[in-house]
Enzyme design. Structure first.
Site, short mmCIF file in Angstrom:
data_model
loop_
_atom_site.label_atom_id
_atom_site.label_comp_id
_atom_site.label_asym_id
_atom_site.label_seq_id
_atom_site.Cartn_x
_atom_site.Cartn_y
_atom_site.Cartn_z
CG PHE A 137 -1.87 1.27 1.11
CD1 PHE A 137 -3.06 1.19 0.39
CD2 PHE A 137 -1.51 2.49 1.68
CE1 PHE A 137 -3.88 2.31 0.26
CE2 PHE A 137 -2.33 3.61 1.54
CZ PHE A 137 -3.51 3.51 0.83
CG ASP A 222 5.62 4.09 1.80
OD1 ASP A 222 5.62 4.82 2.82
OD2 ASP A 222 4.65 3.99 1.04
CE LYS A 251 -1.03 6.98 6.67
NZ LYS A 251 -0.79 5.79 5.86
C1 LIG Z 1 -0.96 5.96 4.37
C2 LIG Z 1 0.14 5.47 3.52
C3 LIG Z 1 0.45 6.06 2.29
C4 LIG Z 1 -0.39 7.18 1.70
O1 LIG Z 1 -0.41 8.33 2.47
P1 LIG Z 1 -1.56 9.42 2.22
O2 LIG Z 1 -1.16 10.55 3.11
O3 LIG Z 1 -2.86 8.81 2.59
O4 LIG Z 1 -1.50 9.78 0.77
C5 LIG Z 1 1.53 5.59 1.59
N1 LIG Z 1 2.28 4.58 2.05
C6 LIG Z 1 2.02 3.98 3.23
C7 LIG Z 1 2.91 2.87 3.70
C8 LIG Z 1 0.94 4.39 3.99
O5 LIG Z 1 0.65 3.75 5.14
#
Ligand SMILES: *Cc1c(COP(=O)(O)O)cnc(C)c1O
Length: 399
Positions: A137, A222, A251
């Site tokens: 994700f 990520d 985040k």
């Molecule tokens: C939440 C998340 C995203 C996307 O972040 P947004 O601020 O919602 O665009 C990307 N990668 C990971 C691992 C995430 O948990």
């Protein structure tokens, strides 16, 4: 019309919220419109790691708000540099590019990797490939969902950009087998969050890092969800003592107040960007920088990674000790914990609704996994009270 009906009437139905209307938050708690208090075990998907309205973060934001808010990067401002220096120093990266949401920072990483492949690695024009993992994700844009293995994320949204290839997660040999001369980067979450809190074997990331180095492929991690202490280390890559070529943060970087994200990397990767290549109106705005800098400082000063390691272990053991046929497994690292329920015996959604009744807010991920990811500032006493409720709800469900 009640507020829930009003939202359902006017808001796109791209979420299915629990039936609770929150009006206030502080620390690990949120309150609904009737004044009922809940433990926040979601932390906005880890965006609220510092707790709701942390006074030092609120002070950093309001102090900046009394001075200068948004001017765009057409001009220099006095707190972008200190924020990025702090982020680079803590992560061991050379340079950073500020964006707002996580998905934008992922897009930035993809652009950087592709341009690096053409201008540094020497990949033929428009042939660059990026390898990603099944169950990943990384956000919701068209190019990011192009490499999602989740059919619902893609269905109805094609056509998609090319140049992505999925390999199984937690399988370093599969990564190596997928690499070609055109491979620019391997993009991976150290722990798959939305994929169901999937923790790979120890050493997986280290093996991936070695493979990437051997084949001159960028390792881009990520850490939007796993970063800033969530898993018990400042960055989840630290568990494997890996230094990636690129790192994506978001985040919790916004301290639960604003969307703040960064793509960080080595100098030779970041230097592929020249003025006009890429940008964002709000990226790196003074409010975001004030909050981001304070969020980083607080994480270190308040030893949030250490707290997450200690309390995470304690919480996970407490969950594992619950004797119930409805629990299939408990997994996670630090305060990123997933309880997988036995789908034949119970629905994760129904358990979340029962937890809500008893004052604990969380949400299922992937239908069968209940996420427990409280703010990292949770105290042991608060955690103990929450554990008692969780245990009771699960035991009630076990019949
Ligand atoms: C939440 C998340 C995203 C996307 O972040 P947004 O601020 O919602 O665009 C990307 N990668 C990971 C691992 C995430 O948990």
């Amino acid at each position: 019309m009640g507020i829930i009906e009003q939202e359902n009437r006017y808001c796109a139905q791209n979420y299915k919220p629990l039936p609770v209307v929150l009006v206030r938050g502080r620390g690990v708690y949120v309150w609904d419109e009737d004044g009922k208090r809940y433990y926040d075990m979601m932390s906005a998907y880890s965006a609220v790691s510092h707790g709701h309205l942390h006074p030092q973060l609120v002070a950093a934001l309001t102090s900046q708000l009394s001075r200068l808010s948004v001017v765009s990067r057409a001009f220099y401002t006095d707190n972008l540099a200190p924020f990025l220096e702090k982020a680079c120093t803590l992560s061991g990266m050379d340079k950073a590019l500020p964006m707002n949401t996580g998905a934008e920072a992922v897009e930035t990483a993809i652009k950087a990797a592709r341009k690096w492949a053409y201008s540094v690695k020497g990949v033929e024009k428009d042939k660059a490939e990026i390898i990603t993992c099944e169950g990943n994700f990384h956000g919701r844009t068209i190019s990011i969902v192009a490499f999602s293995s989740e059919q619902q994320y893609k269905a109805g949204f094609g056509p998609f950009p090319a140049g992505f290839k999925n390999v199984p997660f937690n399988d370093a040999a599969a990564l190596e087998a997928a690499i070609t001369d055109n491979t620019a980067a391997f993009l991976v979450e150290p722990i798959q969050g939305e994929g169901g809190i999937i923790v790979p074997d120890d050493g997986y990331l280290k093996a991936c890092a070695e493979i990437c180095r051997k084949h001159n492929v960028l390792l881009i991690c990520d850490e939007i969800q796993t970063g800033l202490g969530r898993t018990g280390k400042l960055f989840a890559v630290d568990h494997d003592a890996v230094k990636p070529d690129g790192l994506i943060l978001g985040k919790a970087l916004g301290g639960g107040l604003l969307p703040v994200s960064l793509f960080l990397s080595r100098k030779d990767v970041m230097d592929v960007f020249t003025p006009g290549d890429h940008g964002s109106t709000f990226g790196g705005n003074p409010l975001a920088c004030a909050v981001g800098l304070e969020a980083l400082s607080l994480t270190v000063e308040q030893q949030l990674p250490e707290a997450a390691a200690k309390l995470g272990l304690y919480f996970m053991q407490a969950l594992q000790n619950i004797q119930s046929p409805i629990i299939k497994t408990v997994r996670g690292k630090g305060l990123l914990i997933g309880v997988e329920v036995n789908a034949d015996l119970a629905s994760a959604r129904e358990i979340c609704e029962a937890l809500m009744q008893k004052g604990i807010l969380t949400k299922e991920t992937h239908e069968t996994v209940i996420r427990f990811a409280p703010p990292l500032v949770i105290s042991k006493a608060e955690l103990n009270s929450a554990i008692i409720i969780i245990k009771q709800v699960i035991e009630d469900f076990s019949g």
